[in-house]
Structure formats: structure tokens, C-alpha cells
Design a protein around this motif. Sequence first.
Motif, PDB file in Angstrom:
ATOM      1  N   UNK A   1       0.853  -1.172   0.000  1.00 14.22           N
ATOM      2  CA  UNK A   1       0.000   0.000   0.000  1.00 14.22           C
ATOM      3  C   UNK A   1       0.895   1.231   0.000  1.00 14.22           C
ATOM      4  N   UNK A   2       0.305   2.381  -0.157  1.00 10.38           N
ATOM      5  CA  UNK A   2       1.048   3.635  -0.038  1.00 10.38           C
ATOM      6  C   UNK A   2       0.243   4.591   0.813  1.00 10.38           C
ATOM      7  N   UNK A   3       0.913   5.543   1.419  1.00 11.15           N
ATOM      8  CA  UNK A   3       0.261   6.444   2.356  1.00 11.15           C
ATOM      9  C   UNK A   3       1.016   7.760   2.395  1.00 11.15           C
ATOM     10  N   UNK A   4       0.360   8.756   2.950  1.00 10.47           N
ATOM     11  CA  UNK A   4       0.953  10.082   3.088  1.00 10.47           C
ATOM     12  C   UNK A   4       0.960  10.485   4.555  1.00 10.47           C
ATOM     13  N   UNK A   5       1.830  11.409   4.877  1.00 12.42           N
ATOM     14  CA  UNK A   5       1.759  12.158   6.127  1.00 12.42           C
ATOM     15  C   UNK A   5       1.536  13.613   5.742  1.00 12.42           C
ATOM     16  N   UNK A   6       0.519  14.198   6.339  1.00 10.45           N
ATOM     17  CA  UNK A   6       0.122  15.563   6.005  1.00 10.45           C
ATOM     18  C   UNK A   6       0.464  16.518   7.142  1.00 10.45           C
ATOM     19  N   UNK A   7       0.534  17.788   6.808  1.00  6.64           N
ATOM     20  CA  UNK A   7       0.649  18.823   7.828  1.00  6.64           C
ATOM     21  C   UNK A   7      -0.723  19.048   8.455  1.00  6.64           C
ATOM     22  N   UNK A   8      -0.771  19.867   9.481  1.00  7.52           N
ATOM     23  CA  UNK A   8      -2.047  20.177  10.128  1.00  7.52           C
ATOM     24  C   UNK A   8      -3.013  20.849   9.162  1.00  7.52           C
ATOM     25  N   UNK A   9      -2.491  21.479   8.121  1.00  7.28           N
ATOM     26  CA  UNK A   9      -3.326  22.162   7.128  1.00  7.28           C
ATOM     27  C   UNK A   9      -3.618  21.278   5.921  1.00  7.28           C
ATOM     28  N   UNK A  10      -3.197  20.010   5.972  1.00  2.76           N
ATOM     29  CA  UNK A  10      -3.509  19.088   4.893  1.00  2.76           C
ATOM     30  C   UNK A  10      -2.529  19.068   3.749  1.00  2.76           C
ATOM     31  N   UNK A  11      -1.390  19.743   3.894  1.00  7.57           N
ATOM     32  CA  UNK A  11      -0.379  19.735   2.842  1.00  7.57           C
ATOM     33  C   UNK A  11       0.500  18.489   2.959  1.00  7.57           C
ATOM     34  N   UNK A  12       0.915  17.958   1.820  1.00  8.11           N
ATOM     35  CA  UNK A  12       1.663  16.703   1.805  1.00  8.11           C
ATOM     36  C   UNK A  12       3.096  16.933   2.290  1.00  8.11           C
TER      37      UNK A  12
ATOM     38  N   UNK B   1       5.110  13.851   3.496  1.00 12.45           N
ATOM     39  CA  UNK B   1       5.845  12.621   3.205  1.00 12.45           C
ATOM     40  C   UNK B   1       4.963  11.667   2.410  1.00 12.45           C
ATOM     41  N   UNK B   2       5.592  10.886   1.541  1.00 13.55           N
ATOM     42  CA  UNK B   2       4.925   9.794   0.827  1.00 13.55           C
ATOM     43  C   UNK B   2       5.655   8.504   1.167  1.00 13.55           C
ATOM     44  N   UNK B   3       4.895   7.495   1.614  1.00  9.82           N
ATOM     45  CA  UNK B   3       5.468   6.242   2.096  1.00  9.82           C
ATOM     46  C   UNK B   3       4.931   5.089   1.246  1.00  9.82           C
ATOM     47  N   UNK B   4       5.816   4.159   0.888  1.00 11.59           N
ATOM     48  CA  UNK B   4       5.455   2.992   0.095  1.00 11.59           C
ATOM     49  C   UNK B   4       5.717   1.765   0.965  1.00 11.59           C
ATOM     50  N   UNK B   5       4.633   1.098   1.402  1.00 11.81           N
ATOM     51  CA  UNK B   5       4.676   0.189   2.537  1.00 11.81           C
ATOM     52  C   UNK B   5       4.373  -1.256   2.171  1.00 11.81           C
ATOM     53  N   UNK B   6       4.906  -2.157   3.005  1.00 10.44           N
ATOM     54  CA  UNK B   6       4.487  -3.552   3.022  1.00 10.44           C
ATOM     55  C   UNK B   6       4.833  -4.114   4.400  1.00 10.44           C
ATOM     56  N   UNK B   7       3.963  -4.971   4.926  1.00 12.83           N
ATOM     57  CA  UNK B   7       4.200  -5.623   6.217  1.00 12.83           C
ATOM     58  C   UNK B   7       4.577  -7.075   5.966  1.00 12.83           C
ATOM     59  N   UNK B   8       5.659  -7.535   6.599  1.00  9.69           N
ATOM     60  CA  UNK B   8       6.114  -8.914   6.378  1.00  9.69           C
ATOM     61  C   UNK B   8       5.647  -9.880   7.460  1.00  9.69           C
ATOM     62  N   UNK B   9       4.758  -9.412   8.324  1.00  9.86           N
ATOM     63  CA  UNK B   9       4.261 -10.243   9.417  1.00  9.86           C
ATOM     64  C   UNK B   9       4.813  -9.856  10.764  1.00  9.86           C
ATOM     65  N   UNK B  10       5.962  -9.206  10.769  1.00 11.53           N
ATOM     66  CA  UNK B  10       6.545  -8.739  12.032  1.00 11.53           C
ATOM     67  C   UNK B  10       7.055  -7.309  11.941  1.00 11.53           C
ATOM     68  N   UNK B  11       7.243  -6.811  10.710  1.00 13.46           N
ATOM     69  CA  UNK B  11       7.815  -5.479  10.497  1.00 13.46           C
ATOM     70  C   UNK B  11       7.153  -4.829   9.288  1.00 13.46           C
ATOM     71  N   UNK B  12       6.860  -3.545   9.408  1.00 12.55           N
ATOM     72  CA  UNK B  12       6.424  -2.757   8.256  1.00 12.55           C
ATOM     73  C   UNK B  12       7.659  -2.134   7.627  1.00 12.55           C
TER      74      UNK B  12
ATOM     75  N   UNK C   1      14.022  13.110   8.365  1.00 13.81           N
ATOM     76  CA  UNK C   1      12.906  13.920   8.858  1.00 13.81           C
ATOM     77  C   UNK C   1      11.713  13.043   9.207  1.00 13.81           C
ATOM     78  N   UNK C   2      11.442  12.023   8.385  1.00 14.55           N
ATOM     79  CA  UNK C   2      10.337  11.120   8.677  1.00 14.55           C
ATOM     80  C   UNK C   2      10.591  10.339   9.962  1.00 14.55           C
ATOM     81  N   UNK C   3      11.819   9.859  10.128  1.00 13.44           N
ATOM     82  CA  UNK C   3      12.166   9.143  11.348  1.00 13.44           C
ATOM     83  C   UNK C   3      11.964  10.023  12.580  1.00 13.44           C
TER      84      UNK C   3
END
Length: 321
Positions: free
Chosen positions: A78-89, A91-102, A113-115
Amino acid sequence: MKSPLLSLSGAVPAEGVDEGVAAHYGDLFREQRALADGSGFVDLSHRGVLAVSGADRLSWLHLLLTQHVSDLPTGRATEALILSAHGHIEHALYLVDDGSTVWMHVEPDTQAALLGYLESMKFFYRVEVADRTEEFAVVHLPAGSIAEAPAGAVVRETAHGRDVFLPRADLPAFAERGGPAAGLLAYEALRVEAHRPRLGFETDHRTIPHEVGWIGDAVHLEKGCYRGQETVARVHNLGKPPRRLVFLHLDGSEVHLPPHGAAVRLADEGPDGRKLGFVTTSARHHELGPIALALVKRNVPLDARLIAEETAAAQEVVVQP
């Protein structure tokens, strides 16, 4: 980080944010055709890699991201975003969970910065967040590829291909059996053709998800609260975004492509006319010729003849006005 695959025959280094991997290996259109046919691979080892582990990882990320991930099945991309309080983009994250770790990969040089943000939001949740960029690299196998990912590698499979997370030390061995290598220019041309936005290219400091077509793909409209949700809901239910992403067919007689940031104007007003938007990414496509994505004002007529700098451009709708 400089990729060891820059030592491959014909490799020409990319510049700017994509510095560290190859722009191409000597034949841009051959590399594009190979990817389009489902062969070869792309070195994305310059991208940041983060890992989130712990019993609360999915429920915790669900609170922070624009995507519904609390029940994300093992192995589903899946993919997801992190937005500011005003809804501006932000970060963009490209994700997968392996059963124990995303596992996630992000734009080059955004992982620190994301970390920092993720660490600041841990509170009492049972999660651990780690920057794994120095240890792991991402390579891309195109849709239709029959190449096998290395045993034990985490794989993120999408309609556009597979992103493989593998130990950085294994890159040279992977290249020996995963070839032919294709550069970032080929990968980006196919991204532009598919109208897929990229953080920092199709976005600026005030971009909201609706403008670039990230609603649905990266933003779930029926999940609980997250930072910036008020803007997302308000624009979706009550209004229209101020800008919209368009796909441009550029005049093929021009030698130079309009760069990122090049002004888009009405052709009838010429290069000194009102600025209606800007080119976000331009590319040379093996079948379509010169193409681009651009962000323009929502009220630009759909049939308007445009110019990007001084290059004639015909628009196709990506985001409805």
C-alpha cells in the motif's frame, strides 16, 4: 549513497535528488522498452528505507497515516501520506508488512525527517522505528517480470511491478542475474505515462492530495482521524482543489524538454502570458515522444492549448476539475 551499480557498463549518473544511481546505461529507449515488456530491473538504492516493528506497529501507523493500515494483510503493498495540520503533503510512504515489520521506502534524503516525526509520536505504543537505509536497498522489477526475488527478501508487489528490499551488499550479485539494468530516466518516463505523482516533483509546499490524484491510492476517505484530515474531508465534501494534475503531450520538434518548474501558459497568450501552472516532470517516452506532468489551476479549460516555456503542449485530464 553512491550505488555500486554505477560501475556497470555504460552507466551515466543521475543528478539532483536522484544522485547516487544511474540515469541510464547508454540506451534510454531500449531500457524503457525492456521495462515495458517486463524485463530488467531498476536500481532504486538511493531511496530511504525505514522499518517499524513491534506489536502495535499497524494500529499506531493507522493513527498517523492517510491510509487504512490497521488490518493490513501480510504481504499486501500500500502507499500512504503524512500531512501537515493544514492538509499539505509532507511525506509519501510505500509500505508492506512482512508479518513482524512494516518496511517502507521513501524519497531520497527524506528518511531522517520522517524518522524524527515518527519517533516523536511513539508515546506509550509498543513500536520501534529504525532507519535501515545503510543496510538495505530497493530494486524495482517491472510488471510482468518473471525474475525471482532473492530468497528471504521482502517484496512489495503492485500493479506497476515489484519493489524488492535486499541487503545493500547483495546489489552486485542481484545485478548479475536480474539484468538488463534500466536507469531512472526509463523508470520516470513510465511513471509519467502512468500519471503517478512523486513527492517533490508533482508536489510543492502547499500541495494537497486531491490535486495530484492521491485520493484512494494513498488516502482512505473512510478511516479515523489523522493530522490534516479536516482539509481532506472539507475539500472532498464541499469544494474543489485549487489546482489539478494534467498530462501533457509536448511538441516533438523541440530539442530540449521543459524542466521541472517551467511555467505553463495559454498558447494564445504566448511566453509572456499569465502563468497558469508549472511542469512537474518531463520525459522522453519510447512510443509517445516527449511528455510531461504539470500542475495547473483548476479553472484552466480542458480544451485550452498550452505552452510549457515555449513548447506547445496538449493536455489530458488526470484530475477532474
